[in-house]
Design a protein around this motif. Sequence first.
Motif, PDB file in Angstrom:
ATOM      1  N   UNK A 101      -5.489  -8.554  -1.189  1.00 15.42           N
ATOM      2  CA  UNK A 101      -6.584  -8.080  -0.351  1.00 15.42           C
ATOM      3  C   UNK A 101      -7.338  -6.994  -1.108  1.00 15.42           C
ATOM      4  N   UNK A 102      -8.571  -6.732  -0.687  1.00 19.77           N
ATOM      5  CA  UNK A 102      -9.368  -5.717  -1.368  1.00 19.77           C
ATOM      6  C   UNK A 102      -8.697  -4.339  -1.315  1.00 19.77           C
ATOM      7  N   UNK A 103      -8.062  -4.016  -0.181  1.00 25.37           N
ATOM      8  CA  UNK A 103      -7.441  -2.700  -0.038  1.00 25.37           C
ATOM      9  C   UNK A 103      -6.331  -2.506  -1.053  1.00 25.37           C
ATOM     10  N   UNK A 104      -5.449  -3.512  -1.208  1.00 27.12           N
ATOM     11  CA  UNK A 104      -4.344  -3.416  -2.170  1.00 27.12           C
ATOM     12  C   UNK A 104      -4.880  -3.447  -3.603  1.00 27.12           C
ATOM     13  N   UNK A 105      -5.861  -4.320  -3.857  1.00 21.67           N
ATOM     14  CA  UNK A 105      -6.438  -4.422  -5.189  1.00 21.67           C
ATOM     15  C   UNK A 105      -7.065  -3.088  -5.610  1.00 21.67           C
ATOM     16  N   UNK A 106      -7.828  -2.490  -4.704  1.00 25.57           N
ATOM     17  CA  UNK A 106      -8.486  -1.213  -5.006  1.00 25.57           C
ATOM     18  C   UNK A 106      -7.456  -0.123  -5.302  1.00 25.57           C
ATOM     19  N   UNK A 107      -6.462   0.000  -4.441  1.00 31.59           N
ATOM     20  CA  UNK A 107      -5.448   1.028  -4.663  1.00 31.59           C
ATOM     21  C   UNK A 107      -4.651   0.753  -5.932  1.00 31.59           C
ATOM     22  N   UNK A 108      -4.420  -0.533  -6.245  1.00 28.58           N
ATOM     23  CA  UNK A 108      -3.724  -0.865  -7.481  1.00 28.58           C
ATOM     24  C   UNK A 108      -4.508  -0.461  -8.723  1.00 28.58           C
ATOM     25  N   UNK A 109      -5.822  -0.670  -8.699  1.00 33.29           N
ATOM     26  CA  UNK A 109      -6.652  -0.249  -9.833  1.00 33.29           C
ATOM     27  C   UNK A 109      -6.642   1.266  -9.995  1.00 33.29           C
ATOM     28  N   UNK A 110      -6.663   1.995  -8.874  1.00 36.76           N
ATOM     29  CA  UNK A 110      -6.578   3.449  -8.970  1.00 36.76           C
ATOM     30  C   UNK A 110      -5.249   3.871  -9.587  1.00 36.76           C
TER      31      UNK A 110
ATOM     32  N   UNK B 167       0.827  -1.208   0.000  1.00 35.54           N
ATOM     33  CA  UNK B 167       0.000   0.000   0.000  1.00 35.54           C
ATOM     34  C   UNK B 167       0.860   1.256   0.000  1.00 35.54           C
ATOM     35  N   UNK B 168       1.934   1.255   0.788  1.00 34.04           N
ATOM     36  CA  UNK B 168       2.800   2.430   0.830  1.00 34.04           C
ATOM     37  C   UNK B 168       3.473   2.656  -0.515  1.00 34.04           C
ATOM     38  N   UNK B 169       3.940   1.596  -1.162  1.00 27.00           N
ATOM     39  CA  UNK B 169       4.570   1.754  -2.480  1.00 27.00           C
ATOM     40  C   UNK B 169       3.567   2.283  -3.513  1.00 27.00           C
ATOM     41  N   UNK B 170       2.343   1.778  -3.447  1.00 23.73           N
ATOM     42  CA  UNK B 170       1.314   2.267  -4.372  1.00 23.73           C
ATOM     43  C   UNK B 170       1.057   3.762  -4.169  1.00 23.73           C
ATOM     44  N   UNK B 171       0.978   4.202  -2.922  1.00 18.27           N
ATOM     45  CA  UNK B 171       0.725   5.611  -2.642  1.00 18.27           C
ATOM     46  C   UNK B 171       1.889   6.480  -3.101  1.00 18.27           C
ATOM     47  N   UNK B 172       3.109   6.027  -2.862  1.00 17.50           N
ATOM     48  CA  UNK B 172       4.269   6.807  -3.309  1.00 17.50           C
ATOM     49  C   UNK B 172       4.322   6.887  -4.834  1.00 17.50           C
ATOM     50  N   UNK B 173       4.045   5.770  -5.505  1.00 21.24           N
ATOM     51  CA  UNK B 173       4.072   5.780  -6.966  1.00 21.24           C
ATOM     52  C   UNK B 173       3.021   6.730  -7.524  1.00 21.24           C
ATOM     53  N   UNK B 174       1.846   6.728  -6.916  1.00 25.48           N
ATOM     54  CA  UNK B 174       0.788   7.627  -7.406  1.00 25.48           C
ATOM     55  C   UNK B 174       1.177   9.078  -7.193  1.00 25.48           C
ATOM     56  N   UNK B 175       1.843   9.380  -6.071  1.00 20.55           N
ATOM     57  CA  UNK B 175       2.298  10.746  -5.826  1.00 20.55           C
ATOM     58  C   UNK B 175       3.334  11.193  -6.826  1.00 20.55           C
ATOM     59  N   UNK B 176       4.256  10.293  -7.145  1.00 18.92           N
ATOM     60  CA  UNK B 176       5.345  10.644  -8.048  1.00 18.92           C
ATOM     61  C   UNK B 176       4.959  10.447  -9.509  1.00 18.92           C
ATOM     62  N   UNK B 177       3.696  10.049  -9.749  1.00 21.86           N
ATOM     63  CA  UNK B 177       3.180   9.923 -11.113  1.00 21.86           C
ATOM     64  C   UNK B 177       3.982   8.924 -11.930  1.00 21.86           C
ATOM     65  N   UNK B 178       4.272   7.776 -11.326  1.00 18.24           N
ATOM     66  CA  UNK B 178       4.938   6.686 -12.032  1.00 18.24           C
ATOM     67  C   UNK B 178       4.190   5.395 -11.708  1.00 18.24           C
ATOM     68  N   UNK B 179       4.241   4.414 -12.595  1.00 17.17           N
ATOM     69  CA  UNK B 179       3.591   3.136 -12.285  1.00 17.17           C
ATOM     70  C   UNK B 179       4.309   2.432 -11.142  1.00 17.17           C
ATOM     71  N   UNK B 180       3.528   1.732 -10.336  1.00 16.93           N
ATOM     72  CA  UNK B 180       4.108   0.985  -9.229  1.00 16.93           C
ATOM     73  C   UNK B 180       4.406  -0.446  -9.671  1.00 16.93           C
ATOM     74  N   UNK B 181       5.599  -0.985  -9.291  1.00 21.56           N
ATOM     75  CA  UNK B 181       5.874  -2.386  -9.637  1.00 21.56           C
ATOM     76  C   UNK B 181       5.073  -3.377  -8.816  1.00 21.56           C
TER      77      UNK B 181
END
Length: 925
Positions: free
Chosen positions: A673-682, A646-660
């Motif tokens: 989990x639903x939380x990671x899946x949801x944030x990944x789709x965003x 979740x933290x990596x997803x949030x940082x990637x979204x902030x820096x406007x780059x895709x998250x690995x």
Amino acid sequence: MTGNRDVVRRWFRRNRIRAAAAFTGLAGFGGVVAGSDDITPKIICFGIVVGLAASVPVVLLEPTLRALNANRPRPADEPAGPVENVPPPDDVRPLPRARRTVPEPLSTFRGRERELATLVDLHDRERSRRQEDKQTLGAVIIPIWGKPGVGKSALAQELSRRLADRYPDGVYYLNFGTAGGARPPAEILQAFLLELGADKERIPPDAPERASLFRSMTAQTRCLFVFDAARYPDQVLSVLPTEPGCAVIITSRRHLDLAVDATDGLDAPLAEPPIDEALDILSAVSDVSWEQEPEQAVEVVELCGRLPSAIRSAGERAALDGTDLRHVADLLRPRDSRLEWLDRAGRGVRERIQSEFRRLTEPEQHALCLLTLVDSPTFVPWVLRPLLNVSQTEAQNLVAALGAAQLLDSAGTDTPSGLARYQFNPLIRLFAEKHLPSTGLSTQQVAAADARLVDAYLELVDLVLGAIDDRYTSRREPHWSPGESIAKRIGALPDHGVRAAHAVLARAVPIANGLGDHGIAWRIAASLRGCVSETARVVPPERLYDCALRSAKADDDETGELDVKLAEAAHLTALERYDAAFRRLHDVITAVAPDAGPRLRGRRARAHRQKGEALLQLGAYHDAVLAVTEALSLAGEAGDSQEEQLARLLLAENHRVPSPYPTYDDMLEGRLSDAVHFRGLLGLSEAARRRRRWASAADYLGSAQRLVAGDVRKSAAVDYRLARLYIGKWQHEHPEATLPLAEPLIEPTTGPEPRLAIQHAAQAAHAFRLMSNPVGAIRARAQVIRGLTTAGHLISAEQLCHTLWTTITTEPAVTATVRDPILARYARAHGELLLRLGDLDAAWRILSHAATLYAANDDWASHREIWGVLTTAQRTIGYPRNRPPSHVERALEDAVARAGRREAAMVVHVPTQPNGSRERTPHRD
């Protein structure tokens, strides 16, 4: 040759009795001639007399034989009427008449293109089959079925209009119901016979004779019939034409098993139209564009349960009573009087539901009304076990019967348990709630049923916790439980179960606390994690989490206390009460010692991640990066892989780059989990938006919307992003949409993107308001203004601007923490409107103020977009002239000054690069 044989075969089929008479006469004549030694004129005359004498009795007996054939007992699988068609006798043959014209289109009919295409395709396939197979008998039958008020009749009429040119002998419509009852077949047949041109005085009195005459008059014709509001199979079978050249459209509330060669019709009951079509229906009836008051229009169609009949009643109040949608929404908002206000012009939804309710058995009526005690939007049949104190089999049968009556809707299959889920239409639920006292159940019985329901959920939670939590020991004897295997499957997907039963679980927390089930109470509260239900009977969060904290202390579980506080902080963040949320998160962070064990350090990591996520939602991107970076470090130390993702997803979204992390395969294979899946789709949606792959971005957001169904907060967040996506797409493809109008705008923009932007922003604003989240509603309304400006609804946009500014300056929830990010969004929307209106100098200053406020929070993406608009304007129309600033501009100047002072104070704490400049990372709005 084949065609000639078919013609001869059909002629003999229709004239069997006359052919028998002719054959008898010829046999008599042949017998006389063959028996004579010498054929003389006298013998020939004698043979003719004998042949006539033999054939005349057969001809005279023809009416009797036909009547006996019509009244004979028939097997169950034989159609009610004769298979063959008999031409009408001369004395009832209709007079020549002009060909019937194509039905007029319904002026207020909108949408349903997918359903119409499906039905037309089914019709064409059945028509082709009859042309290829000459043995196929009977008319083409197209059934349409669904709940009361869902728009079956309007769809059938529109379908008949589109098929009318294929039926040159006319289109005939008749309602098979009257005053909530069913019209008898004899009455229906008489009405059709009169329409076909039969003389009223010569129509037979009995239904079988009328049916025979009806099929005779439709023989060798190409007519289209609409049987509207059919109630029973026998009612339809008595009236069906048997001519293959005819077609019949049948509408009914229940699926009618006609036991004849009918098409499958729609593959499921006709559902409520999607919200865009519902809004178009409201506009057509009210004669006012829904885009002029989008948030009120969205509220009206949702209060109407998206039932077209209810929407038409609401729209007529605006059109005929001279009111507007805001007043209509105010009328419909109170639950106690909503159904009464929707009774209008013979379109009473309440009466239609009532007529179907009367057809239920007493146990089914009790089941329908008691199901309203289940606060969750969807439910499985198991809930009827405690409500009615019945077996699982009986509960399933009752729910299936209510589904067949179209009083419950299928909500698909429950992912964890594999059981079928059901849901109410809002108006049917409201009807059942109001009829609960009149079902014969006493107040004590209803209260007992409600208590058994909560007890059953506590038992289920106890079973699930025992299956998935090593630290928990089950304490309840299973009584209502659906089974241990189902409990384990629910425990494997806990987020889905929480969303599905959120409201009931929230009610169970204080009850469990009062019963002394402390381990269950605090664990339920901890599992809620910011989910917001869409139902009304929700326990106030202050009471819920206070009870949960007391239970955690009574259970002597330090981790439990932290989990409850984290869940409460998530809920406060969902409602955008940031100050209170940050206080709760600070309590968790300070409660965990630096040398604590991995489990407690994982809670501290989660607190920092939740703080960063709240700051991102708020728009304070600089502070968000610091919090998320700390969360990532702590999660790594604690070995918490989900928090790391979740933290990596949030940082990637902030820096406007895709998250690995996570990979796309992880999402497809359901390993998240639903939380990671949801944030990944965003995150995938944001990456696609940056690459201007608009369709992919919308698809990802649609997947995210379906994933979190039942969580109003996350659904509203997705709608907000969809609105922003469609605005960005339109402005990119039509850069002139951001510039002053070159000439007066007679008609607003008709492109789909601006309309979709307004719709989704209005849906988000409506959802935020239902959640009691005024800050979120302000953010969404700023997007509504941008959508209205893009679509050319400038007056509506300016009115909303004035209203929104008043809200910002008077709303207590707009505290110092949220004020500047809110002002930045408002200033951007207001500045774009002023630029479109041609007020260049004011637009220039307000947009530049908005850019400064975005920059103060490190939102460089929005900062760049604003200056891009201003650069385009400068190249096209030059720099603006100066004029005195308005009070709005002065307030924005004060906000910019505050942001500058805060920026200066932060410089000493921010690392600098070798050249002395501050490190900046790009962020998004």
